[in-house]
Enzyme design. Structure first.
Site, PDB file in Angstrom:
ATOM      1  N   LYS C  76       0.863  -1.190   0.000  1.00 29.46           N
ATOM      2  CA  LYS C  76       0.000   0.000   0.000  1.00 29.46           C
ATOM      3  C   LYS C  76       0.898   1.239   0.000  1.00 29.46           C
ATOM      4  CE  LYS C  76      -3.845   2.044   2.688  1.00 29.46           C
ATOM      5  NZ  LYS C  76      -4.650   1.896   3.923  1.00 29.46           N
ATOM      6  N   SER C 151      -9.617   1.923   3.063  1.00 23.11           N
ATOM      7  CA  SER C 151      -8.759   2.727   2.206  1.00 23.11           C
ATOM      8  C   SER C 151      -7.744   1.903   1.414  1.00 23.11           C
ATOM      9  CB  SER C 151      -7.994   3.737   3.061  1.00 23.11           C
ATOM     10  OG  SER C 151      -7.109   3.065   3.948  1.00 23.11           O
ATOM     11  N   SER C 175      -9.796  -0.429   7.193  1.00 16.38           N
ATOM     12  CA  SER C 175      -9.211  -0.222   5.865  1.00 16.38           C
ATOM     13  C   SER C 175      -8.551  -1.442   5.247  1.00 16.38           C
ATOM     14  CB  SER C 175      -8.191   0.924   5.911  1.00 16.38           C
ATOM     15  OG  SER C 175      -8.860   2.153   5.946  1.00 16.38           O
TER      16      SER C 175
END
Lengths: 95, 482, 497
Positions: C76, C151, C175
């Protein structure tokens, strides 16, 4: 707690965020809706409850007092917006 | 109207750690810009603070030295504000629960000792520096200082004059160096004071509106700034005005304080506990270890000097101005074998010739070319009457200059300065003096006591100062039938 | 072969059926083919990946390969990766090159994984749909007009689309779990403090945890083995003996007590989601588990508490982005204050600014006690609820999200509606306890449904055990989306010079 335009101006200044005049009402209205959600907390009886600041009940680990970091300013300043003579440059600071 | 002055001081002492409070970067002064600003100090995304044990230990040492409470659990908070020298946009500081609470500092005033209460002392990180030299109309930011550990020491508003404020600051300045937590270098900003000053009509119990004066980086500036501020506030009120609570900056060039524009902004620091740092927990065992290693404190030492050696309070205070000086004194006295008379002799010499020589050379006692052992040998030659006090000054100067390896005995021997104490030899010298100065003898006999001193002087001159003055005196009295 | 799980690919590498270079090249080709449609990756490091793959093959030849050596993964873009752009999905850091590796990045690198690229995300990890990214929304591989969740939507989409067998994410209020649920894969948020936060660009420091995405519980365990561990650079990192998170995978579920809080099965949960969860519970019962009723009376308060505490911490954490030392600086400004305001207004998107404003407000003078302190107190009540519940059960089970993935744009103009998507996930972050999402079914429209397993502190191995046993008996995790590579790519916003 209803959020007013002056609230938005006050916190936007504290947070150093410019808000377009044209967007101010939309920002206010959305914050107002968020605070309506948050205000559910008002009804909770929390007398005597210890605030929980950390997820784990730890004490602070301590580092030995030794110098472990070398000079890496050239690397760190590679992506800096404005640098001269190793200094970060900003608009004139008035004291 | 009579006015009463109320002053509280906030002092930032840079702690003498090798590395920063939350990073492993060096705290050494004077490096090239940003070469000692590690990832944590410049607040790169993703980096985290890790607390320096040495900074905590120094805070504990301070707390114990001022008789304060060491909080077994204290909390680091974030103080949020934007400033270019504050890389994270917040300063990590202790807010609601500081590491040190309470304690006192005793200062000397013309009315006697005064106890000044401390509110608290807390750990925090220093900010960087803004360099205002012109970079095409911009300001340069050096973050080498960012993250240097500070102990912020806050006094109660117990100080009633600029003199008391300065006495407090000086006492605190000496103490932090004494216990080895701060180098005290005010030019380099290691010890910085802000003063909260207010005035009120004498007898009023409610505090007046205070102004915080910043940039008091010398005791002289502190005195001048506080004096200026007192007069400004009194004049303002007497003219029907009102003091506005604000931060003011002392301008040493104009000798006045002025409002700081950058601090006019309504302050709302949004303190909250730093989620990156769990509570600081200090165990009893750690505190006891620090206590055991704490040196004897200047106040205790002064009391001991007065009790054990009958030294006057002023001597005791001067000798304990620094730990180095006190150690020097004690070493000299130990070598002399102790005792009140030796203590006074050593005290006089250290405050006299030694202090003067140090001042001339602009060095500290630790660098003195006449170490304590050498001074003790010199003083023991006075005690055993090998030389007079006057000759001793010459020997001291020679030792200071490094002659004969700085060894007083070698200097005395080489220069033939040994005191003449032989009764017969001195008798012959006195007889010669009397024979050669008949006029003086006549004056003395006519009642002029001054002539006696002149005759002693002649005897000393004849021996180039080496005659034992007490013996010369006695022999002269006998000869002159006085 | 390219679309195997981590465990399958590890076996293939070990058996010499494929080399890491071949595997990496194959996946890079898949990424090149499908990423334009999905927008899951913001950076692809072909050169670095191939170099790492060659090194992995050499290590295998030398006999020094570990269980993850040579396996391609993605990070990420909120995790620092030395030498690569680390943008946090923000214009603020669009041109920021990380000068160091995050702890979890270094852990996976040391384990021999091959980093192929950085994945798209909601800006600064603030969002539940991946629509707040400066680099444009990520598409759900199952249906491109739906969000992948957020997210960590880029990592979830990349794993679901078989562009990589595993990836990292971060989870502050769901997330990892919510996008895992929306894309039909597994995602685990460990106990707070198990994975060091060093190098994870902070959103809400007291809630943030990194964790793995993969298609199976076993793969999650393998990744977590390389990510967990004490790190003296993070003062909240826990000092505990190292664990092998695969150790309990094979343990039978007989005797397992599954806690079912009524609060997770009430109104607001989509009927198809509820049905899939009921079916999963039935499956676990069949495997030997018993169901226990538990109560989480303060569960409904988790979202309001979260939306006080997370923005408060974020408002402070994001103050460092001021245009002075790195990141975006406005081109035109009148003075220092104006530079701050313009740089931050331009550098941050609307959702980030909104949360900064909320956080600034709740910490500001006169409101701290009413909001921030109050929320911390209720946080304590929520953590206590869990403590009580775990006295009578081993895991707590329920839906990860009240619905399956929603359409792009469906909630993007209604922050409160968006926030309520986190209703079942935020409590684990507030308590600091571990939780994971695993696939447990599909809606009639063909969108995945996620089952959330929550456990007491340090129960990761148990959660993985339950998930693994469930996956031995079901095949939801084997279903793959059909990739429509011809779908038109989403237009990324233009990066200002």
């Amino acid at each position: 707690m209803a959020i007013s335009r002056s609230d938005v101006e006050r916190i936007a200044h504290l947070a150093r965020l410019e808000i377009d005049a044209g967007q101010a009402e939309d920002v206010r209205a959305k914050l107002d809706a968020i605070f309506a959600l948050i205000d559910e907390l008002n009804a909770v009886d929390t007398r005597g409850v210890v605030p929980m600041a950390h997820a784990q009940d730890l004490s602070l680990p301590l580092r030995d007092d030794v110098v472990t970091e070398a000079d890496r300013h050239a690397l760190f300043q590679r992506t800096a917006p404005a640098v001269e003579d190793g200094l970060y440059l900003v608009p004139k600071v008035i004291e | 109207m009579k006015w009463e002055v109320v002053i509280g001081l906030e002092t930032h002492a840079q702690l003498s750690t090798a590395s920063k409070i939350f990073s492993g970067a060096s705290t050494a002064f004077g490096a090239a810009p940003n070469t000692q600003a590690a990832a944590v100090d410049i607040a790169l995304p993703g980096v985290l603070p890790v607390l320096n044990r040495g900074a905590v230990e120094r805070a504990i040492r301070f707390g114990l030295a001022v008789g304060a409470t060491i909080n077994r659990r204290s909390v680091f908070a974030r103080k949020n504000y934007f400033y270019p020298d504050l890389p994270k946009g917040y300063q990590i500081s202790q807010y609601e629960i500081p590491v040190v609470v309470g304690g006192t500092i005793v200062i000397a005033t013309p009315q006697g000792d005064k106890t000044v209460r401390l509110t608290r002392a807390h750990l925090e990180e220093d900010a960087g520096k803004s360099l205002h030299e012109d970079f095409h109309g911009m300001t340069g930011i050096d973050l080498n200082r960012a993250g240097t550990p500070l102990l912020e020491i806050v006094s109660e508003p117990d100080l009633a004059s600029s003199d008391e404020a300065v006495a407090y600051a000086k006492t605190l300045h000496a103490l932090v160096q004494w216990i080895g937590i701060c180098d005290g270098n005010m030019q380099e900003g290691s010890f910085r004071c802000d003063a909260n000053v207010s005035v009120r009509p004498a007898g009023e119990t409610k505090l007046g509106t205070r102004c915080e004066i910043k940039n008091l980086n010398s005791f002289r500036f502190m005195q001048a700034a506080i004096e200026y501020e007192i007069h400004r506030q009194v004049a303002l009120i007497e003219d029907g005005g009102r003091v506005v609570q604000e931060t003011r900056l002392f301008d040493p060039d104009r000798n006045e304080t002025r409002s700081m524009r950058s601090k006019e902004d309504a302050q709302d620091y949004r303190y909250f506990p730093d989620p990156d740092l769990p509570p600081l927990v200090i165990g009893d065992e750690w505190i006891e270890r620090v206590r055991a290693a704490l040196p004897e404190l200047p106040r205790a030492m002064q009391q001991r000097y007065a009790a054990d050696y009958a030294l006057p309070a002023s001597d005791a205070a001067t000798l304990t101005a620094s730990r180095g000086l006190a150690a020097y004194f004690e070493e000299v006295l130990r070598a002399l074998g102790g005792g009140a008379a030796n203590a006074k002799l050593a005290a006089n010499w250290i405050q006299g010739d030694v202090a003067a020589a140090l001042n001339r050379a602009e060095i500290g006692i630790e660098q003195a070319p006449v170490p304590a052992a050498a001074l003790a040998r010199l003083l023991s030659r006075i005690v055993d009457q090998t030389i007079s006090g006057k000759i001793a000054k010459d020997v001291f100067d020679a030792a200071w200059a490094g002659e004969h390896g700085g060894d007083p005995d070698a200097i005395i021997a080489a220069k033939g300065l040994t005191q003449i104490s032989d009764e017969d030899a001195l008798g012959r010298i006195v007889d010669d003096v009397l024979a050669a100065n008949a006029a003086m003898v006549a004056e003395f006999k006519a009642g002029k006591e001054k002539a006696f001193n002149a005759l002693v002087g002649q005897a000393m001159k004849a021996t180039r100062g080496k005659a034992n003055p007490a013996q010369v005196n006695a022999i002269l009295r006998r000869r002159l039938g006085g | 072969m390219l679309t195997g799980t981590l465990a399958e690919l590890a076996a293939a590498l070990q058996a010499g059926r494929i080399s890491s270079v071949e595997l990496t090249q194959g996946l890079l080709a898949r990424i090149a083919a499908h990423n334009p449609a999905l927008n899951a990756f913001v950076t692809v490091d072909e050169e670095g990946a191939l170099a790492a793959a060659r090194a992995a093959d050499a290590a295998r030849a030398a006999g020094t390969a570990g269980p993850l050596t040579g396996l391609p993964i993605a990070h990420k873009d909120v995790l620092m990766t030395a030498g690569l752009t680390t943008s946090c999905g923000s214009r603020m850091l669009a041109r920021f090159t990380a000068p160091y590796d995050a702890h979890v990045v270094a852990g996976l690198k040391d384990a021999g994984t091959v980093l192929v690229g950085k994945t798209n995300m909601d800006e600064f990890a603030m969002g539940s749909s991946n629509e707040t990214s400066f680099f444009g929304p990520v598409r759900n591989p199952w249906q491109h007009d739906h969000v992948p969740g957020g997210s960590s939507g880029g990592s979830a989409a990349a794993v679901a689309a078989r562009l990589v067998p595993g990836a990292t994410g971060t989870d502050t209020g769901g997330s990892i779990r919510q996008p895992a649920s929306f894309t039909g894969i597994c995602g685990l948020k460990p106990t707070y403090g198990v994975c060091s936060r060093y190098g994870l660009v902070a959103f809400a420091s007291s809630l943030d945890q990194a964790g793995p995405f993969a298609r199976t519980a076993e793969d999650c365990a393998l990744l977590l083995n390389a990510m967990a561990g004490h790190d003296p650079r993070d003062s909240t990192s826990l000092e505990r003996p190292a664990e092998d998170y695969t150790r309990d995978l094979a343990r039978p579920l007989a005797g397992l007590r599954v806690g079912l809080p009524a609060e997770y099965f009430g109104a607001g949960v989509d009927a198809e989601v509820a049905a899939a969860i009921e079916a999963a519970i039935a499956e676990l019962r069949r495997l030997g588990a018993t169901a226990v009723d538990v109560r989480l009376p303060n569960a409904r308060l988790a979202v309001p508490v979260y939306y006080v505490l997370a923005p408060a911490e974020a408002s402070s954490n994001l103050s460092r982005f001021d245009g002075v030392r790195y990141g975006h600086r406005a081109e035109k400004y009148s003075d220092l204050l104006d530079m701050y305001k313009k740089s931050r207004a331009e550098g941050f998107g609307d959702e980030v600014k909104r949360r900064i404003l909320v956080g600034t407000y709740v910490l500001s003078h006169g409101y701290y006690d009413a909001y921030y302190l109050k929320a911390q107190q209720v946080r304590h009540l929520i953590a206590d609820d869990f403590r009580r519940a775990y006295a009578s059960c081993d895991v707590i089970l329920g839906p990860t999200a009240p619905t399956a993935a929603f359409r792009l744009g469906a909630k993007s103009d209604d922050p409160v509606e968006m926030y309520l998507n986190d209703i079942f996930t935020v409590a684990a972050n507030l308590a600091g306890a571990p939780a994971m999402s695993i696939p447990c079914g599909f809606t009639r429209a063909g969108l995945p449904i996620g089952l959330q397993l929550q456990g007491d502190y340090f129960s990761e191995a148990r959660l993985l055990n339950v998930a693994h046993q469930f996956q031995q008996a079901t095949d939801w995790h084997r279903r793959a989306p059909t990739l429509a590579s011809e779908a038109s790519p989403p237009a990324p916003q233009e990066v200002a010079p």
